[in-house]
Enzyme design. Structure first.
Site, mmCIF file in Angstrom:
data_model
loop_
_atom_site.group_PDB
_atom_site.id
_atom_site.type_symbol
_atom_site.label_atom_id
_atom_site.label_comp_id
_atom_site.label_asym_id
_atom_site.label_seq_id
_atom_site.Cartn_x
_atom_site.Cartn_y
_atom_site.Cartn_z
ATOM 1 N N ASP A 170 -7.373 0.325 4.710
ATOM 2 C CA ASP A 170 -5.994 0.701 5.012
ATOM 3 C C ASP A 170 -5.576 0.247 6.406
ATOM 4 O OD1 ASP A 170 -3.512 2.124 5.051
ATOM 5 O OD2 ASP A 170 -4.517 3.759 6.100
ATOM 6 N N ASP A 182 1.794 -2.587 5.831
ATOM 7 C CA ASP A 182 0.927 -1.473 5.462
ATOM 8 C C ASP A 182 0.276 -1.718 4.111
ATOM 9 O OD1 ASP A 182 -0.250 0.970 4.958
ATOM 10 O OD2 ASP A 182 1.396 2.134 5.774
#
Length: 514
Positions: free
Chosen positions: A108, A295
């Site tokens: 992530d 992201d």
């Protein structure tokens, strides 16, 4: 935080993607292959979560990007609000300890810590359905013991720090500080396909100031270049899901050249973005610049309600009628148009008509009884708080239409339609699957280039035939200045554009994915 919020589960709308193969090639790059794992509609638990928890999408993302700051001040507990990971699960196998204990973790770019469940997690049901780290079985374990907490929508994942070796592919990171979780919130992690999280963000947002795995890869000389890149294969008919490359960029993953923009604020991979276009027409909202974040853990594309509403109107998405928006148009629409025609500064209009207080840069809700109803002298602070942002959106919409030389009647009718298209509180908006061919291209200006998204790329289609459902890939998230307006470019964008995270030069690059 004073309220109970659930992490959103939208796995119905997207593919879960599994990292399956990790190899080091002759060119010095570490490659992580991806496979696609389709959502199982027969998974009753996941379906239940999907139906119950969608309404927390905005709340979850608001928490992640710092829209709420009531996090407490305990000096031994750092809290970082994380997003919903169930939108698209990018997870792969790592090893912790010697010999390595296997875990599946999400890679992530929106967080910076590594955490996995601990064998000391006794009272969270989720821990019994996932792999757990056993310090006593590792020859390289070192005790730390400092407490840690990571705030999610449903509550905090909590535990304590430890040190051990971490294996990623063929790489072994020595003495990596990570979190052993002893508490995980309810059903969200019970249904999750992953065990933990491996953050690829900057150390500035690391809980407990722990050095991220990526930093230690570089410090220990395990990576050829301080760069990693994402290629996501959005062709649902193919088995290969894509690839993450550590240590550089694979030229087979993109076409042409990358457009690079500097990181403007370290923490998330944040950069400056220019205007947003709908069908090649500028919205004007980000003409003066907006902040954006690349992201990898968010499947949708989030942005300010003002522009998201304009996009959803243009693509025919349906949401929930905003009564405050309607009230502003009815009571103040003509006045706003008159002030715009009189060349009043747009950011001052809502304060001039009494719905906001001007703070020198933009209007803000007064927070007091400020809206007086004619005739009876009654006032409503609640209405004032709600109508200020509605007024500021109406100003942007009307200014956009005036630039297109529309008549006043057409403008007022258009803005009323936009009120009808405002996203629902659950964050999602539905569209007709048969209308994709008539939907406009939506574009984003980054650097000196315009990056287009076609309807096929920004609409999430679930199912086949008459049972198919189509969901807008755009969701609303309002981050106020000076940090906002903020856009989160998730997988909807990164699937179309190969993304390079250049840590050495502190920049992000985008090129058309191959």
């Amino acid at each position: 935080m004073g309220m109970s919020m659930n992490v959103v589960v939208l796995s119905l709308f997207v593919l879960s993607i599994l990292f399956s193969v990790m190899t080091a090639s002759d060119d010095g790059l570490v490659r992580i292959g991806l496979k696609k794992k389709k959502f199982d509609p027969n998974n009753r638990l996941a379906s239940r979560l999907e139906s119950e928890d969608q309404q927390a999408l905005i709340a979850s993302m608001q928490e992640k990007y710092g829209l709420h700051n009531n996090h407490g001040d305990h000096e031994d507990t750092d809290i970082v609000a994380l997003k919903n990971y169930m939108d698209a699960q990018y997870y792969g196998e790592i090893g912790v300890g010697t010999p390595p204990q296997k875990f599946t973790v999400i890679f992530d770019t929106g967080s910076s810590n590594l955490w996995v469940p601990s064998s000391k997690c006794y009272f969270s049901v989720a821990c019994y359905f996932h792999s757990k780290y056993k310090a006593s079985e590792s020859k390289t374990y070192k005790k730390n013991g400092k407490p840690a907490s990571i705030q999610y929508g449903t509550g905090a994942i909590s535990g304590f720090f430890s040190y051990d070796n971490v294996q990623v592919g063929n790489l072994v990171v020595e003495d990596q500080e990570f979190i052993e979780t002893t508490k995980e919130p309810g059903l969200i992690f019970l249904a999750a396909k992953f065990d933990g999280i491996l953050g690829l963000g900057f150390k500035e947002i690391s809980v407990g100031k722990a050095v991220p795995v990526w930093y230690n890869m570089l410090k220990q000389g395990l990576i050829k270049e301080p760069v990693f890149s994402f290629w996501l294969n959005r062709n649902v008919g193919e088995e290969v899901g894509g690839e993450i490359v550590f240590g550089g960029v694979d030229p087979d993953h993109y076409k042409g050249k990358h457009t690079y923009v500097p990181v403007t604020q370290k923490g998330y991979w944040q950069f400056d973005m220019g205007d947003v276009l709908i069908g090649d027409k500028p919205t004007g909202f980000c003409a003066g610049g907006c902040a954006a974040i690349a992201d990898s853990g968010t499947s949708l594309l989030a942005g300010p309600t003002t522009v998201i509403t304009m996009i959803n109107h243009a693509i025919g998405a349906t949401g929930v009628v905003s009564q405050e928006c309607k009230a502003v148009v009815q009571q103040y629409g003509q006045t706003i148009i008159d002030l715009l025609l009189a060349e009043t500064q747009p950011q001052k209009i809502c304060s001039q008509i009494g719905l906001c207080t001007f703070d020198g840069a933009h209007g803000v809700s007064t927070g007091i009884e400020s809206v007086v109803e004619e005739g009876n002298g009654k006032s409503s602070g609640v209405q004032g708080n709600a109508m200020c942002p509605a007024c500021e959106m109406a100003v942007v919409w009307m200014q956009n239409q005036l630039k297109q030389n529309q008549t006043q009647d057409i403008i007022l009718n258009y803005v009323n339609q936009l009120c009808d298209r405002m996203p629902s509180p659950m964050g999602e908006s539905a569209v007709e699957c048969g209308s994709l061919s008539s939907m406009p291209t939506v574009s984003f200006t980054i650097g000196d280039e315009v990056f287009d998204l076609s309807p096929e790329e920004y609409i999430l289609k679930v199912g086949e035939g008459p049972q198919a459902q189509c969901i807008s890939g755009f969701t609303a998230l309002d981050v106020p200045p000076p940090r906002g307006p903020l856009w989160i470019l998730g997988d909807v964008f990164m699937g179309r554009y190969h993304t390079v995270f250049d840590f050495g030069k502190e920049r992000v690059g985008f090129a058309e994915a191959a």
